[in-house]
Design an enzyme around this catalytic site. Sequence first.
Site, PDB file in Angstrom:
ATOM      1  N   THR A  93       3.387  -7.760  -5.824  1.00 40.76           N
ATOM      2  CA  THR A  93       4.171  -6.621  -5.310  1.00 40.76           C
ATOM      3  C   THR A  93       5.638  -6.747  -5.685  1.00 40.76           C
ATOM      4  OG1 THR A  93       2.656  -6.514  -3.433  1.00 40.76           O
ATOM      5  CG2 THR A  93       4.748  -5.349  -3.196  1.00 40.76           C
ATOM      6  N   ARG A 104       3.774  -4.986 -13.585  1.00 41.51           N
ATOM      7  CA  ARG A 104       5.005  -5.045 -12.777  1.00 41.51           C
ATOM      8  C   ARG A 104       6.052  -5.944 -13.414  1.00 41.51           C
ATOM      9  NH1 ARG A 104       1.827  -4.913  -7.041  1.00 41.51           N
ATOM     10  NH2 ARG A 104       2.094  -2.692  -6.591  1.00 41.51           N
ATOM     11  N   ASN A 114       8.376  -0.546  -7.793  1.00 43.30           N
ATOM     12  CA  ASN A 114       7.537  -1.551  -8.471  1.00 43.30           C
ATOM     13  C   ASN A 114       6.460  -0.936  -9.390  1.00 43.30           C
ATOM     14  OD1 ASN A 114       5.798  -0.719  -6.482  1.00 43.30           O
ATOM     15  ND2 ASN A 114       5.301  -2.754  -5.726  1.00 43.30           N
ATOM     16  N   HIS A 117       0.845   1.262  -8.179  1.00 44.63           N
ATOM     17  CA  HIS A 117       0.063   0.877  -7.002  1.00 44.63           C
ATOM     18  C   HIS A 117      -1.348   0.514  -7.450  1.00 44.63           C
ATOM     19  CE1 HIS A 117      -1.701   1.147  -2.962  1.00 44.63           C
ATOM     20  NE2 HIS A 117      -2.673   1.845  -3.526  1.00 44.63           N
TER      21      HIS A 117
HETATM   22  P1  CMP Z   1       2.202  -1.097  -2.838  1.00 47.97           P
HETATM   23  O1  CMP Z   1       1.524  -2.384  -2.542  1.00 47.97           O
HETATM   24  O2  CMP Z   1       1.781  -0.288  -3.966  1.00 47.97           O
HETATM   25  O3  CMP Z   1       2.167  -0.205  -1.491  1.00 47.97           O
HETATM   26  C1  CMP Z   1       3.008  -0.537  -0.409  1.00 47.97           C
HETATM   27  C2  CMP Z   1       4.406  -0.608  -0.922  1.00 47.97           C
HETATM   28  O4  CMP Z   1       5.396  -0.921   0.011  1.00 47.97           O
HETATM   29  C3  CMP Z   1       4.507  -1.744  -1.935  1.00 47.97           C
HETATM   30  O5  CMP Z   1       3.767  -1.403  -3.061  1.00 47.97           O
HETATM   31  C4  CMP Z   1       5.979  -1.833  -2.116  1.00 47.97           C
HETATM   32  O6  CMP Z   1       6.464  -0.883  -3.040  1.00 47.97           O
HETATM   33  C5  CMP Z   1       6.458  -1.497  -0.730  1.00 47.97           C
HETATM   34  N1  CMP Z   1       6.861  -2.735  -0.071  1.00 47.97           N
HETATM   35  C6  CMP Z   1       6.088  -3.758   0.297  1.00 47.97           C
HETATM   36  N2  CMP Z   1       6.830  -4.721   0.873  1.00 47.97           N
HETATM   37  C7  CMP Z   1       8.097  -4.277   0.860  1.00 47.97           C
HETATM   38  C8  CMP Z   1       9.319  -4.829   1.302  1.00 47.97           C
HETATM   39  N3  CMP Z   1       9.368  -6.031   1.886  1.00 47.97           N
HETATM   40  N4  CMP Z   1      10.421  -4.096   1.126  1.00 47.97           N
HETATM   41  C9  CMP Z   1      10.360  -2.868   0.552  1.00 47.97           C
HETATM   42  N5  CMP Z   1       9.217  -2.294   0.100  1.00 47.97           N
HETATM   43  C10 CMP Z   1       8.092  -3.001   0.253  1.00 47.97           C
END
Ligand code: CMP
Length: 140
Positions: A93, A104, A114, A117
């Site tokens: 992530t 990513r 990022n 998804h």
């Molecule tokens: P994704 O896993 O696609 O879906 C949930 C999203 O939340 C993740 O990608 C990140 O873009 C966002 N995310 C997760 N953790 C954080 C964090 N600590 N701070 C900001 N954004 C986050």
Amino acid sequence: MGSKKTFTMIKPDAVSAGNSGAIIKMIEDHGFVVNAMKLTQLTTVQAGLFYEIHKEKTFYNDLVEYMSGGPIIPMILGKDNAVEDFRALIGSTNPAEAAEGTIRKLFATSISANAIHGSDSNENALIEGNFFFSNLERMK
Ligand code: CMP
């Protein structure tokens, strides 16, 4: 053999940076078949619903604002072991922790911007695919 389908979306940062084509090429080069795809933009209400699971998180409001702030490209992808293989292809992530050669690592700029998804389970792949695509839009 694991799952057959997963759900993904190319996020606003990657679409606006002009990286959609390169990302889709990487996805296809790794053996995934695009079963459904469209370009769309979420309202804040829709983004809030999609990410309802993160409602209590500190980053929820920023996430909803970010994900509704520009066009995205949701897709349903087919491949044996799709969920697990796709999570490996996109990487962690946080792009700072993503492995070399992952989507990513190549295209994400921060933990929120990022690039892409990927569903984390078969159950969520189905729920998330249903959120964006009707039966009519799915290719068999
Ligand atoms: P994704 O896993 O696609 O879906 C949930 C999203 O939340 C993740 O990608 C990140 O873009 C966002 N995310 C997760 N953790 C954080 C964090 N600590 N701070 C900001 N954004 C986050």
